[in-house]
Write a protein that holds these residues in place. Sequence first.
Motif, mmCIF file in Angstrom:
data_model
loop_
_atom_site.group_PDB
_atom_site.id
_atom_site.type_symbol
_atom_site.label_atom_id
_atom_site.label_comp_id
_atom_site.label_asym_id
_atom_site.label_seq_id
_atom_site.Cartn_x
_atom_site.Cartn_y
_atom_site.Cartn_z
ATOM 1 N N SER A 1 38.798 35.557 39.114
ATOM 2 C CA SER A 1 38.474 36.659 38.206
ATOM 3 C C SER A 1 37.581 36.107 37.096
ATOM 4 O O SER A 1 37.579 34.911 36.820
ATOM 5 C CB SER A 1 39.746 37.268 37.613
ATOM 6 O OG SER A 1 40.431 36.321 36.804
ATOM 7 N N HIS A 2 36.808 36.997 36.468
ATOM 8 C CA HIS A 2 35.889 36.577 35.404
ATOM 9 C C HIS A 2 36.093 37.478 34.186
ATOM 10 O O HIS A 2 36.077 38.697 34.277
ATOM 11 C CB HIS A 2 34.436 36.684 35.889
ATOM 12 C CG HIS A 2 33.453 36.083 34.932
ATOM 13 N ND1 HIS A 2 32.898 36.792 33.891
ATOM 14 C CD2 HIS A 2 32.945 34.823 34.850
ATOM 15 C CE1 HIS A 2 32.085 36.009 33.214
ATOM 16 N NE2 HIS A 2 32.090 34.810 33.774
ATOM 17 N N ARG A 3 36.323 36.847 33.047
ATOM 18 C CA ARG A 3 36.456 37.601 31.803
ATOM 19 C C ARG A 3 36.162 36.673 30.627
ATOM 20 O O ARG A 3 36.312 35.451 30.727
ATOM 21 C CB ARG A 3 37.853 38.206 31.669
ATOM 22 C CG ARG A 3 38.982 37.197 31.621
ATOM 23 C CD ARG A 3 40.330 37.912 31.494
ATOM 24 N NE ARG A 3 41.419 36.954 31.436
ATOM 25 C CZ ARG A 3 41.996 36.399 32.494
ATOM 26 N NH1 ARG A 3 41.554 36.700 33.717
ATOM 27 N NH2 ARG A 3 42.983 35.542 32.347
ATOM 28 N N LYS B 1 30.300 38.378 39.661
ATOM 29 C CA LYS B 1 31.198 38.835 38.601
ATOM 30 C C LYS B 1 31.717 40.242 38.896
ATOM 31 O O LYS B 1 32.905 40.538 38.685
ATOM 32 C CB LYS B 1 30.488 38.788 37.252
ATOM 33 C CG LYS B 1 30.204 37.368 36.772
ATOM 34 C CD LYS B 1 29.327 37.354 35.535
ATOM 35 C CE LYS B 1 29.018 35.909 35.118
ATOM 36 N NZ LYS B 1 28.065 35.844 33.984
ATOM 37 N N TRP C 1 35.607 31.798 34.186
ATOM 38 C CA TRP C 1 36.293 32.084 35.443
ATOM 39 C C TRP C 1 37.754 31.653 35.345
ATOM 40 O O TRP C 1 38.071 30.617 34.762
ATOM 41 C CB TRP C 1 35.627 31.352 36.607
ATOM 42 C CG TRP C 1 34.304 31.941 36.987
ATOM 43 C CD1 TRP C 1 33.072 31.483 36.650
ATOM 44 C CD2 TRP C 1 34.096 33.110 37.776
ATOM 45 N NE1 TRP C 1 32.098 32.292 37.172
ATOM 46 C CE2 TRP C 1 32.700 33.307 37.874
ATOM 47 C CE3 TRP C 1 34.951 34.015 38.418
ATOM 48 C CZ2 TRP C 1 32.142 34.364 38.588
ATOM 49 C CZ3 TRP C 1 34.396 35.069 39.125
ATOM 50 C CH2 TRP C 1 33.006 35.237 39.205
ATOM 51 N N ARG D 1 34.582 44.571 46.469
ATOM 52 C CA ARG D 1 34.972 43.523 47.407
ATOM 53 C C ARG D 1 35.123 44.084 48.819
ATOM 54 O O ARG D 1 34.728 43.448 49.803
ATOM 55 C CB ARG D 1 36.279 42.855 46.963
ATOM 56 C CG ARG D 1 36.102 41.936 45.773
ATOM 57 C CD ARG D 1 37.205 40.907 45.687
ATOM 58 N NE ARG D 1 38.528 41.468 45.487
ATOM 59 C CZ ARG D 1 39.003 41.854 44.305
ATOM 60 N NH1 ARG D 1 38.247 41.739 43.216
ATOM 61 N NH2 ARG D 1 40.228 42.319 44.199
ATOM 62 N N ALA E 1 34.198 40.066 41.849
ATOM 63 C CA ALA E 1 35.504 39.563 41.436
ATOM 64 C C ALA E 1 36.312 40.613 40.674
ATOM 65 O O ALA E 1 37.540 40.621 40.741
ATOM 66 C CB ALA E 1 35.340 38.318 40.570
ATOM 67 N N ALA E 2 35.619 41.508 39.981
ATOM 68 C CA ALA E 2 36.307 42.457 39.099
ATOM 69 C C ALA E 2 36.707 43.759 39.779
ATOM 70 O O ALA E 2 37.629 44.438 39.325
ATOM 71 C CB ALA E 2 35.418 42.775 37.892
ATOM 72 N N SER F 1 43.019 34.492 39.734
ATOM 73 C CA SER F 1 43.579 35.843 39.654
ATOM 74 C C SER F 1 45.091 35.764 39.521
ATOM 75 O O SER F 1 45.751 35.094 40.306
ATOM 76 C CB SER F 1 43.217 36.633 40.915
ATOM 77 O OG SER F 1 41.819 36.739 41.055
#
Length: 280
Positions: A216-218, A168, A222, A177, A171-172, A225
């Motif tokens: 992306s995760h929010r 998570k 999932w 990354r 991804a954010a 993006s």
Amino acid sequence: MSRNACLVPLLAVVMLTAACKPSAPPQADAAVAPVQATAAAPSSATVADVELPEALKTGAGFPEARAALAAAGWLPLQDRTDCMGKLGGRSALCYSTPELASCDDAGCTLEFANAEAMQRLSLMVGAPADSDPDEPPAFGAVKSWASSAIGETDPGACPAADFDGFLKIFAADVLVRARFTAPLVRVAQTIDRGDAGDQSQQTYVEAGNYTGFALSHRDGAWYPSVDADAPRPAPLDVRISAEEGGAYFVSVPGNVEGVSYRFERHGDCWRLTADPDSAI
């Protein structure tokens, strides 16, 4: 997936956006990158104690040399954006030959990499004769080659103690990354081989050139993006599967865009090492 009919076209847009980085302005007469010959003793040439195949020698046919390199763990090292900028009007060659770095009338430079040895290998071969732009180029014989090391840096402290939390954050945060992507990412892609049709090809992409991560995760789910001002997409059915040695395989089952990632254990953390499924 099946419960979201719009997922495939949305992912297609996402992956195309990730893959198509702006290229440098075309240069019709770019010079071939300098290559220092190291072919004096081709049968015993080594790179960081990794012996190169005997088929790699001055005057060898490129198809045979390429096959021998592949058998010894050397894969094309692709930077399509740089290739297209250097080849200008001949940039179609960058799509049929992922290892192609530059070309002029004197010859072409082709790049390979070996993740186990952490080495790059640059081959100088004869320039291809004019041919159908839709066909893979027929390069001339091997002229010379040179090798160089691919460096690694310490990524620092792991951002999470468990993989779910790590993914998570990965991804954010673009900086996370960058830190936790392996120097060479093994990427599967579909290459147009002309009359031979589309073929799956394993390549390496250096971490700084890799733009294929598209999750992306929010809000507890999932998503693909997308730009901040784009319509809110539907949640994705992301699967996380544990593998041997502390590795994890992250995938979106059933989608034709080949969205999948492999993270391997590295020290006390993980890092992205592969994008293993090519688009259908």
